[in-house]
Enzyme design. Structure first.
Site, mmCIF file in Angstrom:
data_model
loop_
_atom_site.group_PDB
_atom_site.id
_atom_site.type_symbol
_atom_site.label_atom_id
_atom_site.label_comp_id
_atom_site.label_asym_id
_atom_site.label_seq_id
_atom_site.Cartn_x
_atom_site.Cartn_y
_atom_site.Cartn_z
ATOM 1 N N ASP A 47 59.034 47.002 12.721
ATOM 2 C CA ASP A 47 58.006 46.590 11.759
ATOM 3 C C ASP A 47 57.949 45.068 11.670
ATOM 4 O O ASP A 47 58.864 44.436 11.157
ATOM 5 C CB ASP A 47 58.337 47.169 10.377
ATOM 6 N N TYR A 52 55.132 36.908 9.740
ATOM 7 C CA TYR A 52 56.567 36.693 9.960
ATOM 8 C C TYR A 52 56.843 35.653 11.054
ATOM 9 O O TYR A 52 57.957 35.157 11.183
ATOM 10 C CB TYR A 52 57.297 37.991 10.325
ATOM 11 N N LYS A 77 50.804 43.517 11.047
ATOM 12 C CA LYS A 77 49.951 43.515 9.849
ATOM 13 C C LYS A 77 48.959 42.360 9.859
ATOM 14 O O LYS A 77 49.240 41.296 10.415
ATOM 15 C CB LYS A 77 50.828 43.411 8.590
ATOM 16 N N HIS A 108 47.983 43.767 5.075
ATOM 17 C CA HIS A 108 49.281 43.374 4.521
ATOM 18 C C HIS A 108 49.307 43.365 2.984
ATOM 19 O O HIS A 108 50.284 43.842 2.377
ATOM 20 C CB HIS A 108 49.661 41.992 5.073
HETATM 21 P P1 NDP Z 1 66.066 44.777 2.866
HETATM 22 O O1 NDP Z 1 66.121 45.553 1.598
HETATM 23 O O2 NDP Z 1 65.909 45.480 4.144
HETATM 24 O O3 NDP Z 1 67.372 43.868 2.872
HETATM 25 C C1 NDP Z 1 67.658 42.965 3.886
HETATM 26 C C2 NDP Z 1 68.907 42.203 3.457
HETATM 27 O O4 NDP Z 1 70.025 43.086 3.374
HETATM 28 C C3 NDP Z 1 69.284 41.096 4.418
HETATM 29 O O5 NDP Z 1 69.773 40.027 3.659
HETATM 30 C C4 NDP Z 1 70.410 41.721 5.262
HETATM 31 O O6 NDP Z 1 71.271 40.704 5.700
HETATM 32 C C5 NDP Z 1 71.071 42.651 4.266
HETATM 33 N N1 NDP Z 1 71.648 43.855 4.882
HETATM 34 C C6 NDP Z 1 71.064 44.655 5.805
HETATM 35 N N2 NDP Z 1 71.863 45.687 6.121
HETATM 36 C C7 NDP Z 1 72.978 45.553 5.389
HETATM 37 C C8 NDP Z 1 74.171 46.296 5.291
HETATM 38 N N3 NDP Z 1 74.368 47.404 6.009
HETATM 39 N N4 NDP Z 1 75.135 45.866 4.433
HETATM 40 C C9 NDP Z 1 74.953 44.748 3.697
HETATM 41 N N5 NDP Z 1 73.839 43.999 3.742
HETATM 42 C C10 NDP Z 1 72.845 44.391 4.586
HETATM 43 O O7 NDP Z 1 64.899 43.672 2.632
HETATM 44 P P2 NDP Z 1 63.575 43.153 3.349
HETATM 45 O O8 NDP Z 1 62.811 42.500 2.276
HETATM 46 O O9 NDP Z 1 63.865 42.406 4.569
HETATM 47 O O10 NDP Z 1 62.770 44.473 3.738
HETATM 48 C C11 NDP Z 1 62.895 45.117 4.967
HETATM 49 C C12 NDP Z 1 61.619 45.058 5.778
HETATM 50 O O11 NDP Z 1 60.506 45.567 5.051
HETATM 51 C C13 NDP Z 1 61.169 43.645 6.163
HETATM 52 O O12 NDP Z 1 61.966 43.100 7.197
HETATM 53 C C14 NDP Z 1 59.735 43.890 6.521
HETATM 54 O O13 NDP Z 1 59.646 44.481 7.807
HETATM 55 C C15 NDP Z 1 59.325 44.879 5.443
HETATM 56 N N6 NDP Z 1 58.713 44.177 4.290
HETATM 57 C C16 NDP Z 1 57.359 44.339 4.088
HETATM 58 C C17 NDP Z 1 56.720 43.704 3.053
HETATM 59 C C18 NDP Z 1 55.260 43.914 2.885
HETATM 60 O O14 NDP Z 1 54.640 43.203 2.072
HETATM 61 N N7 NDP Z 1 54.643 44.853 3.585
HETATM 62 C C19 NDP Z 1 57.434 42.840 2.099
HETATM 63 C C20 NDP Z 1 58.872 42.768 2.360
HETATM 64 C C21 NDP Z 1 59.462 43.428 3.409
HETATM 65 P P3 NDP Z 1 71.551 40.432 7.282
HETATM 66 O O15 NDP Z 1 70.242 40.301 7.981
HETATM 67 O O16 NDP Z 1 72.346 39.171 7.245
HETATM 68 O O17 NDP Z 1 72.349 41.618 7.749
#
Ligand code: NDP
Length: 264
Positions: A47, A52, A77, A108
């Site tokens: 995704d 991004y 998006k 989006h």
């Molecule tokens: P998430 O809830 O997926 O959290 C991501 C965070 O959690 C990062 O800091 C990551 O750190 C950490 N993390 C991931 N896995 C673990 C684990 N197993 N243990 C501990 N920490 C962990 O947040 P996002 O906001 O990134 O949402 C995910 C996706 O959703 C986005 O990447 C995007 O594709 C989508 N999205 C869409 C939006 C929209 O408007 N349509 C808005 C926001 C997000 P690290 O990378 O250091 O592991």
């Protein structure tokens, strides 16, 4: 091949129930690596978004992985500043992703001009450039407005969902209309991983808090899109298909709802 289960979209196409989100991954090596690790670990759903800034890296990783394009479900998006030029924005995304088609193209955010943009997405779908079209961050009211003008029902509504933001009514509404709900920020961006209830349930199953949150999404029929740029966590987040949360555990997690958004 992916070991991840799939769900059906209202187009008849299948979508892997777990996707790698790549928001806030750095352009270049970080995104390319993460997508490669995910594909190696069995993910078949990525995704991204033009916003991004890393579509090119996603495209490169897909090519380098050697996994056939048709085995991968690719979403990007349309950003609101492109609502007046959707055809061009789509072509640019396709070019950056180095792919002739998308599996899913989303509006989006529901900003002004979204209805006109939707009609263009319908056209792109008819032209075969995108296999499914959908929306993101739409409320029930915004979906109802869209239905009045649309010829195609969105295949997906991608919204923020976690146990702390359990958008029950929106989920039921979408599922009732055949719209699949994708859960973004399913891990609350890490902010609630230390919650006591989640930790307790995780301990019972000998799993991590992140795995419990992802499992909760899956058991509600959602498609979670956890983001991680770390190899180990990418693997951990996908290791969720061999345990089940009990009804009681699901109720406990549902009960954590507090209208909490991790975004702000
Ligand atoms: P998430 O809830 O997926 O959290 C991501 C965070 O959690 C990062 O800091 C990551 O750190 C950490 N993390 C991931 N896995 C673990 C684990 N197993 N243990 C501990 N920490 C962990 O947040 P996002 O906001 O990134 O949402 C995910 C996706 O959703 C986005 O990447 C995007 O594709 C989508 N999205 C869409 C939006 C929209 O408007 N349509 C808005 C926001 C997000 P690290 O990378 O250091 O592991």
């Amino acid at each position: 091949m992916s070991s991840h289960p799939t769900l059906k979209l209202n187009t008849g196409a299948t979508i892997p129930t777990l996707g790698l989100g790549v928001y806030q991954m750095k352009k270049g090596e970080q995104t390319r690596q993460a997508v490669r690790w995910a594909l190696d670990a069995g993910y078949r759903h990525i995704d991204t978004a033009s916003f991004y800034g890393n579509e090119e890296d996603v495209g490169r990783a897909v090519k380098e992985s050697g996994v056939p394009r048709e085995e991968i479900f690719l979403t990007t998006k349309l950003w609101p500043t492109d609502f007046l030029r959707p055809e061009k924005a789509l072509k640019e995304s396709l070019k950056r992703l180095d792919t002739p088609y998308l599996d899913l193209y989303l509006i989006h955010w529901p900003f002004v001009g979204r209805d006109r943009a939707w009609k263009k997405l319908e056209q792109a779908s008819a032209d075969g450039l995108v296999r499914a079209i959908g929306v993101s961050n739409y409320s029930i009211r915004q979906l109802e407005e869209l239905f009045k003008k649309a010829s195609v029902v969105p295949a997906v509504n991608q919204v923020e969902i976690s146990p702390f933001l359990f958008q029950k009514e929106l989920i039921a509404f979408c599922q009732g209309k055949g719209i699949l709900v994708e859960a973004y920020s399913p891990l609350t961006r890490g902010k609630k991983l230390g919650n006591g209830t989640i930790e307790e349930i995780a301990k019972t199953h000998q799993r991590s808090a992140a795995q419990v949150m992802i499992r909760w999404s899956l058991q509600h029929g959602l498609v979670p899109l956890p983001k991680s740029s770390k190899r180990e966590r990418i693997g951990e987040n996908a290791n969720v298909f061999d345990f089940t949360l009990s009804e009681e555990e699901m109720r406990m997690l549902d009960g954590l709802h507090a209208n909490y958004s991790a975004l702000f």
